[in-house]
Scaffold this active site. Structure first.
Site, PDB file in Angstrom:
ATOM      1  N   GLY A  92       0.779  -1.231   0.000  1.00 30.75           N
ATOM      2  CA  GLY A  92       0.000   0.000   0.000  1.00 30.75           C
ATOM      3  C   GLY A  92       0.813   1.284   0.000  1.00 30.75           C
ATOM      4  CB  SER A  93       4.256   2.287  -0.957  1.00 29.19           C
ATOM      5  OG  SER A  93       4.381   1.901  -2.299  1.00 29.19           O
ATOM      6  CG  ASN A  94       1.735   3.313  -5.733  1.00 33.44           C
ATOM      7  OD1 ASN A  94       2.096   4.341  -6.311  1.00 33.44           O
ATOM      8  ND2 ASN A  94       2.419   2.186  -5.809  1.00 33.44           N
ATOM      9  CE  LYS A 140     -12.269 -12.279 -12.735  1.00 33.06           C
ATOM     10  NZ  LYS A 140     -11.127 -11.532 -12.177  1.00 33.06           N
ATOM     11  CG  ASN A 184      -3.149  -1.000 -12.882  1.00 31.06           C
ATOM     12  OD1 ASN A 184      -3.055  -1.061 -11.649  1.00 31.06           O
ATOM     13  ND2 ASN A 184      -2.411  -1.747 -13.675  1.00 31.06           N
ATOM     14  CG  MET A 227      -1.514  -8.609  -6.603  1.00 30.24           C
ATOM     15  SD  MET A 227      -0.486  -7.861  -7.883  1.00 30.24           S
ATOM     16  CE  MET A 227       0.356  -9.315  -8.468  1.00 30.24           C
ATOM     17  NE  ARG A 228      -8.718 -11.652  -5.953  1.00 30.49           N
ATOM     18  CZ  ARG A 228      -8.687 -12.957  -6.138  1.00 30.49           C
ATOM     19  NH1 ARG A 228      -9.157 -13.482  -7.250  1.00 30.49           N
ATOM     20  NH2 ARG A 228      -8.224 -13.745  -5.216  1.00 30.49           N
ATOM     21  CG  HIS A 270       2.399  -2.197 -15.230  1.00 31.61           C
ATOM     22  ND1 HIS A 270       2.095  -3.418 -14.660  1.00 31.61           N
ATOM     23  CD2 HIS A 270       3.464  -2.417 -16.044  1.00 31.61           C
ATOM     24  CE1 HIS A 270       2.939  -4.332 -15.111  1.00 31.61           C
ATOM     25  NE2 HIS A 270       3.781  -3.759 -15.953  1.00 31.61           N
TER      26      HIS A 270
HETATM   27  C1  GRF Z   1       3.258  -0.910  -7.597  1.00 30.09           C
HETATM   28  O1  GRF Z   1       4.563  -1.056  -8.081  1.00 30.09           O
HETATM   29  C2  GRF Z   1       2.295  -0.768  -8.734  1.00 30.09           C
HETATM   30  O2  GRF Z   1       2.855  -0.173  -9.853  1.00 30.09           O
HETATM   31  C3  GRF Z   1       1.931  -2.207  -9.038  1.00 30.09           C
HETATM   32  O3  GRF Z   1       1.897  -2.837  -7.783  1.00 30.09           O
HETATM   33  C4  GRF Z   1       2.787  -2.184  -6.896  1.00 30.09           C
HETATM   34  C5  GRF Z   1       2.036  -1.898  -5.627  1.00 30.09           C
HETATM   35  O4  GRF Z   1       2.914  -1.443  -4.634  1.00 30.09           O
HETATM   36  N1  GRF Z   1       0.698  -2.303  -9.770  1.00 30.09           N
HETATM   37  P1  GRF Z   1       2.352  -0.813  -3.285  1.00 30.09           P
HETATM   38  O5  GRF Z   1       1.509  -1.876  -2.606  1.00 30.09           O
HETATM   39  O6  GRF Z   1       1.563   0.413  -3.644  1.00 30.09           O
HETATM   40  O7  GRF Z   1       3.574  -0.492  -2.487  1.00 30.09           O
END
Ligand code: GRF
Length: 188
Positions: free
Chosen positions: A14-16, A64, A106, A89-90, A108
């Site tokens: 969850g850093s983002n 789903k 999203n 992750m889905r 990436h």
């Molecule tokens: C990030 O690198 C994002 O680009 C990818 O998954 C990772 C999630 O990292 N889709 P975090 O959980 O936000 O640290």
């Protein structure tokens, strides 16, 4: 100004999620975290920031479609207008995609279309790419294939390890994602 309601979907650290919550002058309020891993660290982060959590286990649902219907009714009830995936992750199915048409985004950790799918940073590192980066894109039914909204390059430095490269990529993610989210909300 009244803030638009958004949901973050995440499965990991969850850093983002944290970067979006802490960014200044955001045009959206994160009204809910949706998480498919009930033990994930991102849930502790949401609780620390007082963000309501909808956590579920896919295996507790027959399909789903079934769990996505449940998510959609939660989000609609809360007035959520945007979904930002951050390490979810889905693959999103038609139920979510139809309910939030052109409203699911999203992030990436590569310059798409290069290195889609899992472990994009490891893929770029092993391929000895000189430059990789970060992409923010709309979601479709493929894996990291939707229309690109924003990209930023990250050079692979001589002497980089996968870990140092990851740190630099994440630092870019934490700036690019909140900034792109704001721009999208203000222009759409
Ligand atoms: C990030 O690198 C994002 O680009 C990818 O998954 C990772 C999630 O990292 N889709 P975090 O959980 O936000 O640290």
């Amino acid at each position: 100004m009244k803030k638009v309601k958004a949901a973050v979907f995440a499965s990991g650290t969850g850093s983002n999620f944290q970067a979006i919550i802490e960014a200044e002058s955001m045009a959206c309020e994160i009204a809910v975290l949706v998480c498919d891993q009930p033990g994930a660290t991102v849930i502790e982060k949401a609780e620390a920031y007082g963000v309501p959590v909808f956590s579920f286990r896919a295996k507790d649902f027959s399909s789903k479609e079934h769990y996505e219907q449940e998510i959609v009714s939660w989000l609609k009830k809360d007035g959520v207008e945007w979904i930002f995936l951050a390490g979810y992750m889905r693959i999103c199915g038609p139920t979510l995609l139809r309910a939030f048409k052109e409203r699911i985004v999203n992030i990436h950790p590569s310059l798409l279309p290069d290195f889609p799918g899992k472990d994009a940073i490891g893929q770029a590192f092993k391929a000895k790419a000189d430059i990789t980066g970060v992409t923010v894109h709309y979601i479709d039914e493929g894996i990291d294939t939707g229309p690109i909204i924003a990209q930023q390059e990250v050079p692979v430095m001589p002497g980089d390890s996968e870990e140092t490269l990851k740190k630099r990529i994440q630092a870019v993610e934490h700036q690019l994602y909140p900034a792109t989210i704001n721009e999208l909300i203000l222009t759409k």
